[in-house]
Write a protein that holds these residues in place. Sequence first.
Motif, mmCIF file in Angstrom:
data_model
loop_
_atom_site.group_PDB
_atom_site.id
_atom_site.type_symbol
_atom_site.label_atom_id
_atom_site.label_comp_id
_atom_site.label_asym_id
_atom_site.label_seq_id
_atom_site.Cartn_x
_atom_site.Cartn_y
_atom_site.Cartn_z
ATOM 1 N N THR A 332 0.843 -1.199 0.000
ATOM 2 C CA THR A 332 0.000 0.000 0.000
ATOM 3 C C THR A 332 0.876 1.246 0.000
ATOM 4 N N ASN A 333 0.267 2.369 -0.329
ATOM 5 C CA ASN A 333 0.898 3.670 -0.123
ATOM 6 C C ASN A 333 0.367 4.203 1.200
ATOM 7 N N VAL A 334 1.223 4.283 2.232
ATOM 8 C CA VAL A 334 0.825 4.695 3.575
ATOM 9 C C VAL A 334 0.959 6.211 3.693
ATOM 10 N N ILE A 335 -0.132 6.862 4.039
ATOM 11 C CA ILE A 335 -0.146 8.329 4.157
ATOM 12 C C ILE A 335 -0.484 8.682 5.596
ATOM 13 N N MET A 336 0.503 9.182 6.338
ATOM 14 C CA MET A 336 0.267 9.638 7.705
ATOM 15 C C MET A 336 -0.289 11.060 7.645
ATOM 16 N N GLY A 337 -1.406 11.287 8.330
ATOM 17 C CA GLY A 337 -2.086 12.573 8.256
ATOM 18 C C GLY A 337 -1.277 13.727 8.813
ATOM 19 N N LEU A 387 -7.176 4.523 9.017
ATOM 20 C CA LEU A 387 -6.922 3.934 10.331
ATOM 21 C C LEU A 387 -6.729 5.061 11.339
ATOM 22 N N SER A 388 -7.442 5.003 12.453
ATOM 23 C CA SER A 388 -7.243 5.977 13.522
ATOM 24 C C SER A 388 -5.968 5.620 14.267
ATOM 25 N N VAL A 389 -4.994 6.555 14.252
ATOM 26 C CA VAL A 389 -3.670 6.243 14.807
ATOM 27 C C VAL A 389 -3.361 6.981 16.100
ATOM 28 N N ARG A 390 -4.306 7.778 16.600
ATOM 29 C CA ARG A 390 -4.070 8.434 17.880
ATOM 30 C C ARG A 390 -5.398 8.807 18.537
ATOM 31 N N ALA A 391 -5.463 8.522 19.806
ATOM 32 C CA ALA A 391 -6.522 8.976 20.720
ATOM 33 C C ALA A 391 -7.927 8.987 20.110
ATOM 34 N N PRO A 392 -8.590 7.850 19.871
ATOM 35 C CA PRO A 392 -8.142 6.484 20.145
ATOM 36 C C PRO A 392 -7.463 5.845 18.939
ATOM 37 N N LEU A 427 -7.478 -4.864 8.916
ATOM 38 C CA LEU A 427 -7.168 -3.848 9.924
ATOM 39 C C LEU A 427 -8.161 -3.897 11.097
ATOM 40 N N LYS A 428 -9.422 -4.228 10.811
ATOM 41 C CA LYS A 428 -10.398 -4.382 11.909
ATOM 42 C C LYS A 428 -9.974 -5.518 12.834
ATOM 43 N N SER A 429 -9.459 -6.586 12.239
ATOM 44 C CA SER A 429 -9.032 -7.728 13.067
ATOM 45 C C SER A 429 -7.792 -7.407 13.894
ATOM 46 N N MET A 430 -7.078 -6.334 13.533
ATOM 47 C CA MET A 430 -5.812 -5.995 14.195
ATOM 48 C C MET A 430 -5.957 -4.847 15.197
ATOM 49 N N GLU A 431 -7.186 -4.438 15.501
ATOM 50 C CA GLU A 431 -7.379 -3.280 16.375
ATOM 51 C C GLU A 431 -6.645 -3.438 17.702
ATOM 52 N N ARG A 432 -6.800 -4.592 18.348
ATOM 53 C CA ARG A 432 -6.144 -4.817 19.635
ATOM 54 C C ARG A 432 -4.620 -4.759 19.497
ATOM 55 N N SER A 433 -4.092 -5.301 18.411
ATOM 56 C CA SER A 433 -2.647 -5.298 18.197
ATOM 57 C C SER A 433 -2.103 -3.875 18.065
ATOM 58 N N PHE A 434 -2.820 -3.022 17.321
ATOM 59 C CA PHE A 434 -2.369 -1.641 17.170
ATOM 60 C C PHE A 434 -2.402 -0.900 18.506
ATOM 61 N N ILE A 435 -3.430 -1.159 19.307
ATOM 62 C CA ILE A 435 -3.518 -0.518 20.624
ATOM 63 C C ILE A 435 -2.319 -0.928 21.482
ATOM 64 N N PHE A 443 -1.579 11.027 25.459
ATOM 65 C CA PHE A 443 -2.473 10.166 24.687
ATOM 66 C C PHE A 443 -1.611 9.206 23.895
ATOM 67 N N ILE A 444 -2.170 8.045 23.574
ATOM 68 C CA ILE A 444 -1.387 7.033 22.854
ATOM 69 C C ILE A 444 -1.535 7.233 21.353
ATOM 70 N N ALA A 445 -0.497 6.840 20.612
ATOM 71 C CA ALA A 445 -0.498 6.989 19.157
ATOM 72 C C ALA A 445 0.363 5.887 18.546
ATOM 73 N N VAL A 446 0.070 5.587 17.292
ATOM 74 C CA VAL A 446 0.849 4.616 16.532
ATOM 75 C C VAL A 446 1.658 5.376 15.481
#
Length: 537
Positions: A332-337, A387-392, A427-435, A443-446
Amino acid sequence: MKATELRQSILQAAVQGKLVPQNPKDEPACELLGRIQKEKAHLIKERKIKKMPPLPEIAENEMPFEIPENWCWVRLGQLTELITSGSRDWAKYYAPTGDIFLRMGNLSRGKFDLRLDKIQHVKLPKDIEGMRTSVQAGDLLFSITGEIGTLGLIPDNFGTAYINQHTAMIRFVTYEKNKFYPYLLLSDYAQKFYNGNQHGIKNSFRLDTIALLPVPLPPLEEQHRIISKVDELFALCDELEAEEEKLDALEAHFTEYLPKAILQAAVQGKLVPPNPHDEPASELLKRIQQEKAQLVKEGKLKKEKPLPPISEDEIPYDLPEGWMWCRLGEITNVIMGQSPKGDSVSACKDGIEFHQGKTLFTDKYLALSTQKTNAPTKIAVANSVLLSVRAPVGAVNIIERDICIGRGLCGFNTFCFMKPHFLFYFLKSMERSFIEQATGTTFIAVTGEVVKKQLFPLPPLEEQQCIIAKVDELMTLCDELKVAYTIPVVPSSHNNIIPFPATQKEEETLLVARGDVGQLSNEAMQAFNDLFAEDEE
């Protein structure tokens, strides 16, 4: 039948003489009763116990069931040395240490184990008379106010202890100091006797009423066999109850767990059968790399640092043939906001739709925002995954239009005609892993590095389409099931006590699914049958 009902069935069989076979060589119960009467007469003569008033003969209508030939009906008082209630007004003697003072809260419902998590102690003055309410090993405690019939059996080496006035103490003669009578007093038969003999507004139970309970008396040897069998069966009931608790916990969250299980099966390649004619994922990855290289060459994509190779220690599970492990940054092309300047964002401005975080996320597709910016920074294009990468951290949505994303979001743009839906489900299946991988104090962030290095199970392109269709179908059925779960099930009014046969008989055991599935469509039932058919092979 649940464990609590099964225990009552076991007890009912025990008190009716249907749980273990009779032995004609056993001393008949009538002779045992004669020996008990002689022992009581001897104790009375030696002034060790008081003589009790004579008890009335047991009438025919007081015998609710037939008993074996070598059993006999007696009243409970005929088998006891003492039935008394506890001491009154001892609250003034309460102390943090001292002798144990047993109260109703120390007795149990459905068993006769003492509950000793909360114990009151007393320190008695030397001149107080407490012998009458001092317990001995083998004494059976019985609640006589409020909730009638909770029990507690005093074990060996219990130490000095007393009872309060809401508790009765039943002391059996030496021959009968065993667990047959505690089991009897737990039975549904005894409970019906309690319910029919309570008095007053506070549901009190008189001591003389306890002595009147008609008891089916077995030979002493059979009592021991019954105790052994009940102990054995109750241990199995305990195991059953533990499994019921697990099942109840699962059932309470079933509509929550089932979608997660479907997603897990999907990303592990266990949801749809593979097609050996599909182009393998390794070829798909080559084409993705070629497309990305061409976009870099055209200046449409920045060249990124190579990602580290995948080690065996990183691989969480085996994939089907034709699949392969890769990293999200590879496919993929990953774009961080990045948030635009504050004065460029307004509901009144013209420009591109702006989303700072997951505020407008829905179950699947991103809702429309009224906020726009005329100075966009990072753009996530239509058919990307967010993907939400920070808070939450961890929430996922698909976008159907170009938007500007702020620092709370990360966008994934796919290549080679890959639809975003399989990535979305992964990505839905990986929610716990990202947390769990998130960091931060306020606040937490990935980080982008974590996202790009995330392992991804890449299926053949054709299989991705099949998986997406199956997941969509099953998620719709999960919604149906969730609605069905909210419809109350009318409990059955029939008696659940098993009528144990006098002779042993093998019967087929049937497993019955719990819950009302009558609200599911035929398509729903067929889909779930197909889903779990593999488990039945």
